[in-house]
Design an enzyme around this catalytic site. Structure first.
Site, mmCIF file in Angstrom:
data_model
loop_
_atom_site.group_PDB
_atom_site.id
_atom_site.type_symbol
_atom_site.label_atom_id
_atom_site.label_comp_id
_atom_site.label_asym_id
_atom_site.label_seq_id
_atom_site.Cartn_x
_atom_site.Cartn_y
_atom_site.Cartn_z
ATOM 1 N N LYS A 42 53.297 135.667 -83.981
ATOM 2 C CA LYS A 42 53.019 134.299 -83.517
ATOM 3 C C LYS A 42 51.530 134.167 -83.204
ATOM 4 O O LYS A 42 50.830 135.181 -83.061
ATOM 5 C CB LYS A 42 53.872 133.993 -82.288
ATOM 6 C CG LYS A 42 53.608 134.898 -81.082
ATOM 7 C CD LYS A 42 54.686 134.734 -80.009
ATOM 8 C CE LYS A 42 54.428 135.652 -78.827
ATOM 9 N NZ LYS A 42 55.546 135.649 -77.867
ATOM 10 N N ARG A 136 63.666 131.637 -68.705
ATOM 11 C CA ARG A 136 62.858 130.807 -69.594
ATOM 12 C C ARG A 136 63.813 130.226 -70.629
ATOM 13 O O ARG A 136 64.314 129.138 -70.458
ATOM 14 C CB ARG A 136 61.729 131.638 -70.217
ATOM 15 C CG ARG A 136 60.770 130.828 -71.070
ATOM 16 C CD ARG A 136 59.594 131.647 -71.594
ATOM 17 N NE ARG A 136 59.999 132.729 -72.504
ATOM 18 C CZ ARG A 136 59.152 133.512 -73.140
ATOM 19 N NH1 ARG A 136 57.837 133.350 -72.990
ATOM 20 N NH2 ARG A 136 59.571 134.467 -73.950
ATOM 21 N N ARG A 223 60.911 144.057 -80.632
ATOM 22 C CA ARG A 223 59.973 142.979 -80.993
ATOM 23 C C ARG A 223 58.589 143.288 -80.440
ATOM 24 O O ARG A 223 58.281 142.969 -79.306
ATOM 25 C CB ARG A 223 60.442 141.638 -80.407
ATOM 26 C CG ARG A 223 61.841 141.204 -80.795
ATOM 27 C CD ARG A 223 62.154 139.830 -80.195
ATOM 28 N NE ARG A 223 61.933 139.766 -78.763
ATOM 29 C CZ ARG A 223 62.880 139.973 -77.848
ATOM 30 N NH1 ARG A 223 64.114 140.228 -78.203
ATOM 31 N NH2 ARG A 223 62.582 139.889 -76.567
ATOM 32 N N TYR A 269 21.966 125.892 -70.510
ATOM 33 C CA TYR A 269 22.439 124.741 -69.735
ATOM 34 C C TYR A 269 22.343 125.020 -68.242
ATOM 35 O O TYR A 269 22.671 126.125 -67.784
ATOM 36 C CB TYR A 269 23.898 124.427 -70.089
ATOM 37 C CG TYR A 269 24.052 123.765 -71.434
ATOM 38 C CD1 TYR A 269 23.416 122.548 -71.714
ATOM 39 C CD2 TYR A 269 24.838 124.339 -72.433
ATOM 40 C CE1 TYR A 269 23.562 121.936 -72.945
ATOM 41 C CE2 TYR A 269 25.001 123.733 -73.666
ATOM 42 C CZ TYR A 269 24.359 122.528 -73.924
ATOM 43 O OH TYR A 269 24.502 121.922 -75.132
ATOM 44 N N CYS A 317 27.516 128.640 -74.416
ATOM 45 C CA CYS A 317 27.590 127.325 -75.051
ATOM 46 C C CYS A 317 28.812 127.284 -75.972
ATOM 47 O O CYS A 317 29.501 128.278 -76.163
ATOM 48 C CB CYS A 317 26.345 127.042 -75.882
ATOM 49 S SG CYS A 317 24.819 127.280 -74.966
ATOM 50 N N MET A 318 29.054 126.129 -76.562
ATOM 51 C CA MET A 318 30.227 125.963 -77.418
ATOM 52 C C MET A 318 30.139 126.867 -78.654
ATOM 53 O O MET A 318 31.141 127.455 -79.068
ATOM 54 C CB MET A 318 30.358 124.499 -77.844
ATOM 55 C CG MET A 318 31.673 124.187 -78.515
ATOM 56 S SD MET A 318 31.842 122.466 -79.021
ATOM 57 C CE MET A 318 32.177 121.657 -77.477
ATOM 58 N N ASP A 319 28.942 126.996 -79.218
ATOM 59 C CA ASP A 319 28.800 127.708 -80.493
ATOM 60 C C ASP A 319 27.841 128.893 -80.420
ATOM 61 O O ASP A 319 27.658 129.593 -81.406
ATOM 62 C CB ASP A 319 28.282 126.749 -81.570
ATOM 63 C CG ASP A 319 28.930 125.394 -81.452
ATOM 64 O OD1 ASP A 319 30.169 125.346 -81.440
ATOM 65 O OD2 ASP A 319 28.209 124.389 -81.313
HETATM 66 C C1 PLP Z 1 55.768 136.997 -77.476
HETATM 67 C C2 PLP Z 1 57.118 137.596 -77.407
HETATM 68 C C3 PLP Z 1 57.302 138.954 -77.719
HETATM 69 C C4 PLP Z 1 56.166 139.917 -77.940
HETATM 70 O O1 PLP Z 1 55.698 140.353 -76.680
HETATM 71 P P1 PLP Z 1 54.602 141.512 -76.541
HETATM 72 O O2 PLP Z 1 54.582 141.800 -75.082
HETATM 73 O O3 PLP Z 1 53.318 140.956 -77.037
HETATM 74 O O4 PLP Z 1 55.064 142.656 -77.350
HETATM 75 C C5 PLP Z 1 58.590 139.421 -77.780
HETATM 76 N N1 PLP Z 1 59.650 138.619 -77.529
HETATM 77 C C6 PLP Z 1 59.514 137.327 -77.189
HETATM 78 C C7 PLP Z 1 60.712 136.504 -76.910
HETATM 79 C C8 PLP Z 1 58.232 136.767 -77.092
HETATM 80 O O5 PLP Z 1 58.094 135.492 -76.729
#
Ligand code: PLP
Length: 379
Positions: A42, A136, A223, A269, A317-319
């Site tokens: 993601k 969540r 995951r 700035y 700065c921004m850039d």
């Molecule tokens: C983002 C996410 C992960 C990955 O988490 P990490 O701590 O970066 O490994 C796994 N499961 C869910 C549901 C997430 O939202």
């Protein structure tokens, strides 16, 4: 760090695909044979570039990915990524058609979400999220009645059941007990599903910390996000398995201009930088619109130039940003500037920069994007 002429951009993300493969293997070994890596890609693979990351992992036999929304899944499909792509976020039911068309697997977030998805009347691949204590997403893991009702909804093809741990990065006695309780709730719900005749499909509960800090789990997937990219969310725990990970990303820019100021003059700035001595400033071609935190500069932000540490000066700065190179008279226009990564014997870690920005590496890295080309090395 030698200057590579083909990386001519003003600023870029350097992605070490060999390090990525190393981390994927380490995580896979840690999970054991029956549990496969689901690569969490993601937010453009936490700022590393989702397509090159996913393609590299496919070569290594990874065939499950997780994204936050359908658009991120479509980017992968368009790049030819097959296998399972799980959307972790709560996708609006109106997008069911997109999920079906691109063969994406949707997380069922709660009963209302499940009913709305089912009402779209399209066959959808889904994983059921169970809430084991994070509160969540997910159906409460003890609420077997609701789990059963959701499982009987038409059109939804349940292929997996998962949960998420919320304090697995903590080693306090209290948090460890909480994680243990989450695991128990999860396995109890899965066992109930099996007993009630509902195939839970693939089960998964560990993210990076769960994979590396817990014993191997009786799951089908782990995951992994942040660990795949070779860093911890906060300060790297010494001497642990985390130390065997290799950081995948380096962030680089260039010195584009140099100027000499006299003691007493100000720069940038708000003239926030004040020269306490005759000073040489380097202008560096990266700024907060590239994803850096503006708060980095006043909180001890540093860069590496020609293998030497130099402090940021004044407001980012921004850039662009300013760096004090008074103590590095060799600094030249065109020099590569390292904001995260290694240069010669010196290193600036993502963990260190995240701490200076008051955040975790996940946020720091996932914001790098858009304007910064991802230059891949290795493999
Ligand atoms: C983002 C996410 C992960 C990955 O988490 P990490 O701590 O970066 O490994 C796994 N499961 C869910 C549901 C997430 O939202």
């Amino acid at each position: 760090m030698e200057r590579k002429e083909w990386k001519t951009g003003r600023a870029w993300r350097e992605v070490d695909l060999n390090a990525l493969n190393h981390n994927a293997r380490l995580l896979q070994d840690r999970m054991g044979e029956n549990c496969r890596l689901m690569a969490v890609v993601k937010a453009d693979a936490y700022g590393h570039g989702a397509v090159p990351v996913a393609k590299t992992l496919v070569e290594q036999g990874v065939n499950a990915f997780a994204v936050a929304c359908p658009a991120e899944g479509i980017v992968l499909r368009r790049a030819g990524i097959g296998g399972e792509i799980l959307v972790l976020g709560c996708t609006p039911p109106e997008e069911a058609e997109v999920l079906a068309r691109w063969g994406l697997t949707q997380t069922v977030a709660d009963e209302g979400h499940a009913c709305a998805l089912s009402r779209q009347g399209l066959p959808l691949k889904v994983h059921m999220a169970l809430d084991t204590g994070m509160h969540r997403l997910g159906i409460p893991a003890e609420d077997w009645e609701t789990i059963g009702r959701v499982r009987r909804l038409p059109y939804l093809q349940f292929q997996g059941t998962f949960s998420h741990l919320c304090v697995s990065d903590s080693h306090t006695v209290e948090d460890r007990a909480y994680t243990q309780r989450q695991l128990e709730r999860f396995y109890e719900a899965v066992a109930w599903m099996r007993a009630a005749g509902y195939d839970p499909g693939t089960v998964h509960i560990q993210a990076s910390y769960g994979i590396l800090d817990l014993p191997p789990q009786p799951c089908d997937y782990g995951r992994a996000g942040i660990a795949l990219y070779g860093v911890a969310s906060t300060g790297m725990p010494e001497g642990s398995i985390w130390a065997e990970l290799k950081p995948v990303l380096s962030l680089r820019a260039r010195v584009v201009s140099l100027r000499n100021l006299s003691a007493g003059e100000g720069a940038g700035y708000g003239l926030a930088f004040r020269c306490g001595r005759d000073t040489r400033l380097a202008v560096v071609s990266i700024g907060y619109a590239d994803g850096l935190f503006r708060s980095l500069s006043p909180n001890g932000g540093e860069v590496l130039i020609q293998g030497c540490r130099c402090p940021m000066a004044g407001r980012m700065c921004m850039d662009q940003l300013l760096v004090d190179v008074t103590d590095l008279p060799e600094a030249e226009v065109g020099d590569v500037v390292t904001l995260i990564g290694q240069d010669g014997g010196e290193k600036i870690s993502a963990e260190q920069v995240a701490a200076q920005c008051g955040t975790i590496t996940n946020e720091l890295l996932s914001r790098l994007g858009g304007r910064l080309p991802a230059v891949c090395d290795g493999v």
